[in-house]
Design a protein around this motif. Structure first.
Motif, PDB file in Angstrom:
ATOM      1  N   ALA A  91       0.756  -1.103   0.132  1.00  0.00           N
ATOM      2  CA  ALA A  91       0.107  -0.130   0.109  1.00  0.00           C
ATOM      3  C   ALA A  91       0.974   1.239   0.047  1.00  0.00           C
ATOM      4  O   ALA A  91       0.213   2.309  -0.566  1.00  0.00           O
ATOM      5  N   GLU A  92       2.178   1.031   0.481  1.00  0.00           N
ATOM      6  CA  GLU A  92       2.996   2.203   0.532  1.00  0.00           C
ATOM      7  C   GLU A  92       3.548   2.678  -0.698  1.00  0.00           C
ATOM      8  O   GLU A  92       3.808   3.799  -1.227  1.00  0.00           O
ATOM      9  N   VAL A  93       4.184   1.521  -1.291  1.00  0.00           N
ATOM     10  CA  VAL A  93       5.055   1.587  -2.610  1.00  0.00           C
ATOM     11  C   VAL A  93       4.552   1.039  -3.840  1.00  0.00           C
ATOM     12  O   VAL A  93       5.003   1.593  -5.148  1.00  0.00           O
ATOM     13  N   ALA A  94       3.469   0.163  -3.949  1.00  0.00           N
ATOM     14  CA  ALA A  94       2.680  -0.102  -5.047  1.00  0.00           C
ATOM     15  C   ALA A  94       3.584  -0.652  -6.366  1.00  0.00           C
ATOM     16  O   ALA A  94       3.272   0.038  -7.339  1.00  0.00           O
ATOM     17  N   CYS A  95       4.635  -1.369  -5.898  1.00  0.00           N
ATOM     18  CA  CYS A  95       5.534  -1.754  -7.051  1.00  0.00           C
ATOM     19  C   CYS A  95       5.576  -3.219  -7.351  1.00  0.00           C
ATOM     20  O   CYS A  95       6.135  -3.645  -8.459  1.00  0.00           O
ATOM     21  N   SER A  96       5.211  -4.162  -6.638  1.00  0.00           N
ATOM     22  CA  SER A  96       5.151  -5.456  -6.675  1.00  0.00           C
ATOM     23  C   SER A  96       4.158  -5.781  -8.048  1.00  0.00           C
ATOM     24  O   SER A  96       2.994  -5.253  -8.064  1.00  0.00           O
ATOM     25  N   GLY A  97       4.453  -6.457  -8.828  1.00  0.00           N
ATOM     26  CA  GLY A  97       3.850  -6.767 -10.121  1.00  0.00           C
ATOM     27  C   GLY A  97       4.139  -5.791 -11.086  1.00  0.00           C
ATOM     28  O   GLY A  97       3.181  -5.741 -12.317  1.00  0.00           O
ATOM     29  N   PHE A  98       4.880  -4.780 -10.808  1.00  0.00           N
ATOM     30  CA  PHE A  98       5.067  -3.852 -11.899  1.00  0.00           C
ATOM     31  C   PHE A  98       6.702  -3.675 -12.000  1.00  0.00           C
ATOM     32  O   PHE A  98       7.288  -4.173 -12.808  1.00  0.00           O
ATOM     33  N   LEU A  99       7.399  -2.844 -11.002  1.00  0.00           N
ATOM     34  CA  LEU A  99       8.750  -2.813 -10.882  1.00  0.00           C
ATOM     35  C   LEU A  99       9.664  -4.138 -10.731  1.00  0.00           C
ATOM     36  O   LEU A  99      10.509  -4.633 -11.581  1.00  0.00           O
ATOM     37  N   PHE A 100       9.111  -4.774  -9.760  1.00  0.00           N
ATOM     38  CA  PHE A 100       9.530  -6.324  -9.578  1.00  0.00           C
ATOM     39  C   PHE A 100       8.196  -7.290 -10.069  1.00  0.00           C
ATOM     40  O   PHE A 100       7.127  -7.061  -9.852  1.00  0.00           O
ATOM     41  N   TYR A 101       8.723  -8.255 -10.658  1.00  0.00           N
ATOM     42  CA  TYR A 101       7.772  -9.335 -11.012  1.00  0.00           C
ATOM     43  C   TYR A 101       6.579  -8.865 -12.110  1.00  0.00           C
ATOM     44  O   TYR A 101       5.645  -9.377 -12.286  1.00  0.00           O
ATOM     45  N   GLY A 102       6.970  -7.749 -12.879  1.00  0.00           N
ATOM     46  CA  GLY A 102       6.071  -6.905 -13.793  1.00  0.00           C
ATOM     47  C   GLY A 102       6.062  -7.654 -15.018  1.00  0.00           C
ATOM     48  O   GLY A 102       4.695  -7.601 -15.780  1.00  0.00           O
ATOM     49  N   THR A 103       7.332  -8.082 -15.731  1.00  0.00           N
ATOM     50  CA  THR A 103       7.276  -8.552 -16.840  1.00  0.00           C
ATOM     51  C   THR A 103       8.130  -9.737 -17.018  1.00  0.00           C
ATOM     52  O   THR A 103       9.180  -9.788 -16.033  1.00  0.00           O
ATOM     53  N   SER A 104       8.195 -10.539 -18.008  1.00  0.00           N
ATOM     54  CA  SER A 104       9.267 -11.459 -18.033  1.00  0.00           C
ATOM     55  C   SER A 104      10.630 -10.803 -18.572  1.00  0.00           C
ATOM     56  O   SER A 104      11.590 -11.260 -18.109  1.00  0.00           O
ATOM     57  N   TYR A 105      10.622  -9.770 -19.215  1.00  0.00           N
ATOM     58  CA  TYR A 105      11.759  -8.998 -19.705  1.00  0.00           C
ATOM     59  C   TYR A 105      11.886  -7.834 -18.604  1.00  0.00           C
ATOM     60  O   TYR A 105      10.894  -7.041 -18.488  1.00  0.00           O
ATOM     61  N   PRO A 106      13.292  -7.681 -17.900  1.00  0.00           N
ATOM     62  CA  PRO A 106      13.181  -6.718 -16.840  1.00  0.00           C
ATOM     63  C   PRO A 106      12.783  -5.263 -17.255  1.00  0.00           C
ATOM     64  O   PRO A 106      13.157  -4.939 -18.406  1.00  0.00           O
ATOM     65  N   LEU A 107      11.850  -4.518 -16.280  1.00  0.00           N
ATOM     66  CA  LEU A 107      11.606  -3.445 -16.713  1.00  0.00           C
ATOM     67  C   LEU A 107      12.625  -2.433 -16.399  1.00  0.00           C
ATOM     68  O   LEU A 107      13.251  -2.519 -15.393  1.00  0.00           O
ATOM     69  N   ILE A 108      12.803  -1.584 -17.629  1.00  0.00           N
ATOM     70  CA  ILE A 108      14.023  -0.560 -17.501  1.00  0.00           C
ATOM     71  C   ILE A 108      13.252   0.810 -17.598  1.00  0.00           C
ATOM     72  O   ILE A 108      12.600   1.081 -18.265  1.00  0.00           O
ATOM     73  N   LEU A 109      13.798   1.535 -16.573  1.00  0.00           N
ATOM     74  CA  LEU A 109      13.604   2.920 -16.659  1.00  0.00           C
ATOM     75  C   LEU A 109      14.557   3.639 -16.980  1.00  0.00           C
ATOM     76  O   LEU A 109      15.806   3.790 -16.628  1.00  0.00           O
ATOM     77  N   LYS A 110      14.179   4.824 -18.026  1.00  0.00           N
ATOM     78  CA  LYS A 110      15.018   5.608 -18.570  1.00  0.00           C
ATOM     79  C   LYS A 110      15.136   7.090 -17.656  1.00  0.00           C
ATOM     80  O   LYS A 110      13.819   7.911 -17.488  1.00  0.00           O
ATOM     81  N   LEU A 111      16.208   7.631 -17.314  1.00  0.00           N
ATOM     82  CA  LEU A 111      16.286   8.698 -16.652  1.00  0.00           C
ATOM     83  C   LEU A 111      16.529  10.006 -17.474  1.00  0.00           C
ATOM     84  O   LEU A 111      17.588  10.031 -18.362  1.00  0.00           O
ATOM     85  N   GLN A 112      15.769  11.118 -17.381  1.00  0.00           N
ATOM     86  CA  GLN A 112      16.196  12.226 -18.208  1.00  0.00           C
ATOM     87  C   GLN A 112      16.925  13.045 -17.224  1.00  0.00           C
ATOM     88  O   GLN A 112      16.973  12.612 -16.058  1.00  0.00           O
TER      89      GLN A 112
END
Length: 282
Positions: A91-112
């Motif tokens: 409830a605090e971070v809402a990242c399981s199933g997205f940042l972690f375990y979200g896709t078979s191919y690792p999720l990559i964040l692009k920083l501006q």
């Protein structure tokens, strides 16, 4: 290396850089957030080669095996569930199933540029906090880690949902992916997950089509392929053993499924993957 250990509950949180490459690769059962600073770097996650460009972040789950090919400049946050449990604090971070375990191919964040400035500031505050040795250090580090993860989640939602996404459908997609993560070895049909979420398969399909540009069945298949690749790459288990472990009835069924997805048989994949050099295509 910066390290915090709370021995009474076996909690561990570390900040590592390229000088601690061996430690980063050897640490098991920890979440890993890898932030790449150099021009280009290849990492292998569960047998899958991933190219990180400058100022990109990838989140790696505790069950994943990861190795870094070559030399580059990077920073990482490494922590276990005892230090900060993402599921317990969802409830605090809402990242399981997205940042972690979200896709078979690792999720990559692009920083501006502005993102890099923001993340650099947060990381520096964490570095400074590791030098404090008082009774509230652990809670302060948890708070700083939580802020870092929340910022990653917000950035990821902006980058991976083109038209934005409300909290309810976002959480439903995450819930589906977490169910797949828990049950993919035995449950290969969308109907099982739809019933578990009190939805119809058609409703789940519409949700993914609208927001995620994939299908619920492909999520299951991708996770099976990810696990199969990992087992073929890192272990010497036979095709029969992997067939049983992934819930297929016969080795022939598993082999057909694998070849349909990747265009190569499981044993040929094992041979080619182990001979592959960094930077080469599969």
């Amino acid at each position: 290396m910066k390290q915090f250990v709370q021995s009474n509950i076996q909690a561990s949180f570390l900040l590592l850089s390229e000088q601690e490459k061996a430690d980063f690769e050897c640490i098991k059962a920890h979440y890993k957030i890898l932030w790449h600073h150099g021009m280009s770097m290849e990492i292998i996650i569960d047998g899958i080669p991933v190219i990180l460009e400058k100022e990109q972040i990838v989140c790696i789950g505790p069950e994943c095996r990861v190795s870094i090919a070559g030399d580059s400049t990077w920073s990482s946050l490494v922590f276990n569930r005892e230090f900060y449990c993402l599921e317990l604090h969802d409830a605090e971070v809402a990242c399981s199933g997205f940042l972690f375990y979200g896709t078979s191919y690792p999720l990559i964040l692009k920083l501006q540029a502005e993102d890099t400035t923001k993340f650099t500031g947060m990381y520096q505050v964490m570095l400074d906090e590791f030098d404090n040795r008082d009774h509230i250090q652990g809670e302060m580090l948890r708070m700083l880690l939580k802020r870092f993860i929340i910022t990653c989640t917000r950035l990821g939602r902006q980058q991976y949902f083109e038209n934005g996404i409300e909290d309810d459908p976002y959480n439903e997609i995450r819930a589906y992916r977490m169910l797949v993560e828990t049950n993919f070895r035995t449950q290969h049909q969308v109907s099982f997950y739809a019933v578990s979420l009190h939805k119809s398969p058609k409703t789940i399909a519409h949700l993914f089509n609208r927001y995620h540009k994939t299908t619920p069945l492909k999520v299951i298949h991708d996770r099976l392929i990810q696990e199969a690749r990992s087992l073929l790459y890192y272990t010497d288990k036979s095709a029969k053993e992997i067939t049983h472990e992934l819930g297929f009835e016969e080795p022939a069924h598993f082999s057909r499924f694998f070849k349909k997805c990747l265009g190569i048989s499981p044993l040929d994949f094992r041979t080619q993957a182990r001979l592959r050099k960094p930077g080469e295509n599969w």
